[in-house]
Scaffold this active site. Structure first.
Site, PDB file in Angstrom:
ATOM      1  CG  HIS A 385      -1.580   1.198   1.613  1.00  0.00           C
ATOM      2  ND1 HIS A 385      -2.454   1.889   0.804  1.00  0.00           N
ATOM      3  CD2 HIS A 385      -1.469   2.260   2.652  1.00  0.00           C
ATOM      4  CE1 HIS A 385      -2.727   3.073   1.304  1.00  0.00           C
ATOM      5  NE2 HIS A 385      -2.220   3.349   2.683  1.00  0.00           N
ATOM      6  CG  HIS A 387       6.727   0.536  -1.415  1.00  0.00           C
ATOM      7  ND1 HIS A 387       6.674  -0.359  -0.299  1.00  0.00           N
ATOM      8  CD2 HIS A 387       7.982   1.088  -1.503  1.00  0.00           C
ATOM      9  CE1 HIS A 387       8.156  -0.203   0.186  1.00  0.00           C
ATOM     10  NE2 HIS A 387       8.689   0.287  -0.288  1.00  0.00           N
ATOM     11  NE  ARG A 450       5.196  -2.686   7.987  1.00  0.00           N
ATOM     12  CZ  ARG A 450       4.739  -1.449   8.168  1.00  0.00           C
ATOM     13  NH1 ARG A 450       3.269  -1.349   8.722  1.00  0.00           N
ATOM     14  NH2 ARG A 450       5.385  -0.409   8.057  1.00  0.00           N
ATOM     15  NE  ARG A 451       8.640  -1.319   9.924  1.00  0.00           N
ATOM     16  CZ  ARG A 451       8.176  -0.403  10.743  1.00  0.00           C
ATOM     17  NH1 ARG A 451       7.310  -0.620  11.725  1.00  0.00           N
ATOM     18  NH2 ARG A 451       8.351   0.723  10.335  1.00  0.00           N
TER      19      ARG A 451
HETATM   20 FE1  HAS Z   1      -2.374   4.922   3.942  1.00  0.00          FE
HETATM   21  C1  HAS Z   1      -0.804   2.659   6.194  1.00  0.00           C
HETATM   22  C2  HAS Z   1      -5.176   3.972   5.181  1.00  0.00           C
HETATM   23  C3  HAS Z   1      -3.741   6.907   1.877  1.00  0.00           C
HETATM   24  C4  HAS Z   1       0.666   6.002   3.264  1.00  0.00           C
HETATM   25  N1  HAS Z   1      -0.352   4.326   4.566  1.00  0.00           N
HETATM   26  C5  HAS Z   1       0.017   3.437   5.629  1.00  0.00           C
HETATM   27  C6  HAS Z   1       1.552   3.537   5.685  1.00  0.00           C
HETATM   28  C7  HAS Z   1       1.785   4.749   5.009  1.00  0.00           C
HETATM   29  C8  HAS Z   1       0.691   4.920   4.395  1.00  0.00           C
HETATM   30  C9  HAS Z   1       3.320   5.028   4.753  1.00  0.00           C
HETATM   31  O1  HAS Z   1      -6.514   2.758   7.771  1.00  0.00           O
HETATM   32  C10 HAS Z   1       2.246   2.700   6.679  1.00  0.00           C
HETATM   33  C11 HAS Z   1       2.612   3.241   7.856  1.00  0.00           C
HETATM   34  C12 HAS Z   1       3.393   1.915   8.654  1.00  0.00           C
HETATM   35  O2  HAS Z   1       4.643   2.156   8.447  1.00  0.00           O
HETATM   36  O3  HAS Z   1       2.903   1.477   9.385  1.00  0.00           O
HETATM   37  N2  HAS Z   1      -4.217   5.227   3.432  1.00  0.00           N
HETATM   38  C13 HAS Z   1      -5.182   4.903   4.337  1.00  0.00           C
HETATM   39  C14 HAS Z   1      -6.331   5.603   3.490  1.00  0.00           C
HETATM   40  C15 HAS Z   1      -6.050   6.307   2.630  1.00  0.00           C
HETATM   41  C16 HAS Z   1      -4.674   6.258   2.584  1.00  0.00           C
HETATM   42  C17 HAS Z   1      -7.925   5.318   4.008  1.00  0.00           C
HETATM   43  N3  HAS Z   1      -1.701   6.245   2.792  1.00  0.00           N
HETATM   44  C18 HAS Z   1      -2.480   6.910   1.916  1.00  0.00           C
HETATM   45  C19 HAS Z   1      -1.558   8.028   1.146  1.00  0.00           C
HETATM   46  C20 HAS Z   1      -0.363   7.695   1.617  1.00  0.00           C
HETATM   47  C21 HAS Z   1      -0.211   6.508   2.586  1.00  0.00           C
HETATM   48  C22 HAS Z   1      -1.819   8.977   0.443  1.00  0.00           C
HETATM   49  C23 HAS Z   1       1.002   8.265   1.317  1.00  0.00           C
HETATM   50  C24 HAS Z   1       1.056   9.255   0.390  1.00  0.00           C
HETATM   51  N4  HAS Z   1      -2.807   3.539   5.320  1.00  0.00           N
HETATM   52  C25 HAS Z   1      -4.208   3.434   5.909  1.00  0.00           C
HETATM   53  C26 HAS Z   1      -4.374   2.473   6.870  1.00  0.00           C
HETATM   54  C27 HAS Z   1      -3.164   2.343   7.306  1.00  0.00           C
HETATM   55  C28 HAS Z   1      -2.245   2.750   6.101  1.00  0.00           C
HETATM   56  C29 HAS Z   1      -5.656   2.068   7.720  1.00  0.00           C
HETATM   57  C30 HAS Z   1      -2.522   1.138   8.608  1.00  0.00           C
HETATM   58  C31 HAS Z   1      -2.627  -0.160   7.962  1.00  0.00           C
HETATM   59  C32 HAS Z   1      -2.140  -0.949   9.078  1.00  0.00           C
HETATM   60  O4  HAS Z   1      -2.663  -2.090   9.443  1.00  0.00           O
HETATM   61  O5  HAS Z   1      -0.935  -0.970   9.473  1.00  0.00           O
HETATM   62  C33 HAS Z   1      -6.870   7.404   1.812  1.00  0.00           C
HETATM   63  O6  HAS Z   1      -6.492   8.668   1.751  1.00  0.00           O
HETATM   64  C34 HAS Z   1      -6.870   6.854   0.442  1.00  0.00           C
HETATM   65  C35 HAS Z   1      -8.030   7.908  -0.652  1.00  0.00           C
HETATM   66  C36 HAS Z   1      -7.433   7.587  -1.924  1.00  0.00           C
HETATM   67  C37 HAS Z   1      -8.384   7.220  -2.962  1.00  0.00           C
HETATM   68  C38 HAS Z   1      -8.074   7.555  -4.313  1.00  0.00           C
HETATM   69  C39 HAS Z   1      -8.563   8.449  -5.199  1.00  0.00           C
HETATM   70  C40 HAS Z   1      -7.798   8.397  -6.604  1.00  0.00           C
HETATM   71  C41 HAS Z   1      -7.061   9.343  -7.179  1.00  0.00           C
HETATM   72  C42 HAS Z   1      -6.471   8.993  -8.619  1.00  0.00           C
HETATM   73  C43 HAS Z   1      -7.151   9.636  -9.717  1.00  0.00           C
HETATM   74  C44 HAS Z   1      -6.733   9.197 -10.915  1.00  0.00           C
HETATM   75  C45 HAS Z   1      -6.723   9.971 -12.286  1.00  0.00           C
HETATM   76  C46 HAS Z   1      -6.309   9.327 -13.308  1.00  0.00           C
HETATM   77  C47 HAS Z   1      -7.535  11.189 -12.273  1.00  0.00           C
HETATM   78  C48 HAS Z   1      -9.796   6.907  -2.855  1.00  0.00           C
HETATM   79  C49 HAS Z   1      -7.288  10.946  -6.600  1.00  0.00           C
HETATM   80  C50 HAS Z   1      -7.318   8.508 -14.252  1.00  0.00           C
HETATM   81  C51 HAS Z   1      -6.990   8.468 -15.516  1.00  0.00           C
HETATM   82  C52 HAS Z   1      -7.272   7.473 -16.134  1.00  0.00           C
HETATM   83  C53 HAS Z   1      -7.171   7.370 -17.740  1.00  0.00           C
HETATM   84  C54 HAS Z   1      -7.822   6.130 -15.663  1.00  0.00           C
END
Ligand code: HAS
Ligand code: CU
Length: 559
Positions: A385, A387, A450-451
């Site tokens: 996730h 990465h 992990r780790r």
């Molecule tokens: Fe996360 C763990 C939940 C976003 C980074 N996350 C981590 C860790 C890191 C990290 C570093 O709930 C590990 C920490 C550790 O060492 O233990 N994360 C989320 C959720 C989101 C989320 C709900 N994480 C990020 C982002 C990060 C990041 C951003 C870094 C930059 N994360 C977790 C949770 C953990 C977690 C738990 C703990 C897990 C555990 O058990 O340890 C949300 O913000 C994500 C929302 C994003 C979306 C996607 C929207 C899509 C977009 C792209 C559009 C594309 C286009 C192109 C327009 C819903 C905006 C399309 C074109 C075409 C032609 C198709």
């Protein structure tokens, strides 16, 4: 095919280029960031090969030592330095054309403190005195100077933030414009988020880790330290994401020949991030004791709230692509895809980042769901996730910026050849990351933790099934390192590129967009709501932790 002038030979209107001091300040940050990325990447390559069972480390180097260097240098140092440099460049560019003396001094002071902290911390990691991974969980104890080094980095970043706030306030006082430039608004929002988030890590480092590691107190309250860490650790990921979104909202539209779809939507998304990204740290602690399910539930709800501004951003990106494509004569549902500048690295880097964020964000939603978190927590799924998010979405976007920011700062041109090599570099990174992070997600679902160093757990069949995926991770890691080598080569080429002017790429707002409501710039209001949310989400569980979480732990050195 890219046309020579599409790579920005024209100077931006009304901007005569960067003052020498401003350009040095930004370049120092950018170069420091990419040096950290390179060293961290080398650690990543080696640990990937070890974890795949392909090599053993020479000379007493430890696996966890490398893992610490990798996490600290890439996740913490690369991002923070690059972001601050990038924000300063845009602050200078959009608010008066150059940095005010006080802003610049604060920027330099911040840089020096952060650089000193990084050097001390890195030396300690290399001496094997701080093998505590980038989350430095208690009760593992590093050298006390490691925590002092971390404190220097945080305090340095505060000073840099004050510099940005200062320039913004002065601009507001003297400008006749009602609204600040979008870049400036977003820079202030990012640094505001950072100031509030880092209070948690500063508190645990200053009041818990430093006294305990120097031996002034005997024990540390582990649950309090983790809770304060994740109070910071989640908004930390949005501190990486917001500057990425700045590139998507402000740079990408210009590169594709369009405008900012909606200034108001962009500002609203950033305001929502300020309000909702802090009171959610418990989603990293769902499997931990001493926090009641009710409070975990509250923070999971807030976590799903903070997904909304990302969905708004996805919507705005699709809208920008489609509107611009149709203006260029695109037909049909997906005709706009053909009108995108596929040969331009300034677009290709961020766009690959966007694609990664679709599965990366979806993985986040899985992590955040309590029952599914029980399955994936502490497995390689989580490593996959992050990465896909920070190491792809964010890193690819920042790489795309590098190719125009460096020549814009050094008065050189991004030549078609460097652009082409940049495309290769971004493409190789994308390939490596797909292989590595998909393998991580799958093997994580099979239960691989992990780790951990390479092990087959006494040749247990389940663990042996993981090995092919771990080899795939090593292959991906090797490809990623090749991309970094190309990046270094490209940087050298950029420094030797012909003199000239490269555009600082910033889009204007579409004339059709609705006017932006001034309330979006009422910082006091948003911070007030944030404080209320933080108090609501944390006060009672935090009091519980203070009262009930056991006798505390003595320090342990586990390596
Ligand atoms: Fe996360 C763990 C939940 C976003 C980074 N996350 C981590 C860790 C890191 C990290 C570093 O709930 C590990 C920490 C550790 O060492 O233990 N994360 C989320 C959720 C989101 C989320 C709900 N994480 C990020 C982002 C990060 C990041 C951003 C870094 C930059 N994360 C977790 C949770 C953990 C977690 C738990 C703990 C897990 C555990 O058990 O340890 C949300 O913000 C994500 C929302 C994003 C979306 C996607 C929207 C899509 C977009 C792209 C559009 C594309 C286009 C192109 C327009 C819903 C905006 C399309 C074109 C075409 C032609 C198709
Ligand atoms: Cu999080």
């Amino acid at each position: 095919m890219i046309q020579a002038n599409a790579v920005g030979l024209s100077a931006s209107r009304g901007f005569a280029g960067f003052a020498r001091n401003d350009s040095s300040l930004v370049m120092s940050h950018v170069l420091f960031a990419y040096a950290a990325l390179f060293i961290g990447g080398l650690a990543g390559l080696l640990q990937g090969l070890v974890r795949g069972g392909l090599i053993t480390l020479p000379g007493g180097i430890g696996y966890y030592q490398l893992l610490t260097a990798h996490g600290v240098l890439m996740a913490l140092i690369f991002t923070t330095f690059f972001i601050i440099g990038f924000l300063y460049s845009g602050v200078a560019r959009t608010m008066g054309g150059k940095l005010l003396p006080a802003a610049s001094s604060l920027g330099w002071a911040g840089f020096i403190l952060m650089a000193a902290g990084t050097l001390i911390g890195t030396v300690l990691i290399l001496l094997d005195q701080a093998t505590v991974l980038y989350t430095f969980y208690a009760p593992m104890k590093a050298s006390p100077w490691f925590y002092v080094a971390l404190a220097l980095v945080v305090v340095g970043s505060w000073l840099s933030g004050y510099g940005i706030f200062y320039q913004y306030r002065q601009w507001k006082k003297t400008s006749s414009e009602k609204l600040s430039p979008l870049f400036a608004f977003m820079a202030v929002a990012t640094m505001l988020l950072w100031q509030i988030a880092t209070l948690g890590v500063a508190a645990t480092v200053l009041f818990q880790f430093i006294p305990w590691s120097f031996g002034w107190v005997e024990t540390i309250n582990v649950m309090i330290s983790r809770t304060l860490f994740w109070y910071f650790g989640h908004p930390l990921v949005y501190f990486w994401l917001l500057p990425t979104y700045m590139v998507w909202y402000l740079v990408v539209p210009k590169v594709i020949g369009g405008k900012v779809f909606s200034d108001a939507l962009a500002r609203l998304a950033f305001v929502l991030f300020i309000m909702f990204s802090v009171p959610v740290g418990f989603h990293h602690q769902l499997m931990e004791p001493a926090i009641s399910p009710f409070w975990k539930y509250v923070q999971v709800i807030l976590t799903f709230m903070v997904v909304v501004p990302s969905l708004m951003t996805a919507f705005a990106m699709f809208a920008t692509f489609e509107v611009t494509g149709r203006e260029k004569g695109a037909k049909g549902l997906f005709g706009w895809l053909k009108k995108l500048p596929w040969g331009d690295v300034r677009f290709f880097g961020p766009f690959m980042g966007m694609l990664f964020f679709i599965p990366g964000g979806a993985g986040g939603l899985i992590n955040a769901s309590n029952q599914m978190n029980a399955l994936v927590h502490n497995t390689l799924f989580v490593t996959g996730h992050f990465h896909m998010t920070v190491a792809s979405t964010v890193a690819l976007t920042f790489m795309g910026v590098l190719y125009w920011l460096v020549p814009a700062l050094t008065n050189r041109v991004l030549t078609p050849r460097i652009n082409r090599l940049g495309m290769w570099q971004v493409g190789i990174w994308t390939l490596g990351m797909v292989i590595m992070s998909v393998a991580m997600h799958i093997v994580g679902l099979f239960g691989a933790p992990r780790r951990t160093n390479y092990t087959t757990y006494f040749d247990n069949p389940a663990a042996q099934d993981w090995v092919p995926y771990q080899v795939a991770m090593a292959v991906g890691g090797t490809i990623l390192f090749i991309s970094l080598l190309v990046l270094v080569y490209n940087m050298i080429l950029l420094f030797r590129a012909p003199k000239g002017t490269t555009e600082y790429v910033l889009a204007e707002t579409s004339a059709d967009a609705h006017p932006t409501p001034p309330i979006l710039e009422r910082w006091g209001l948003w911070v007030f709501i944030l404080v209320v949310l933080v108090l609501a989400a944390y006060t009672i569980p935090f009091m519980d932790l203070l009262n009930t979480s056991g006798p505390g732990s003595k320090p342990w050195v586990t390596w």
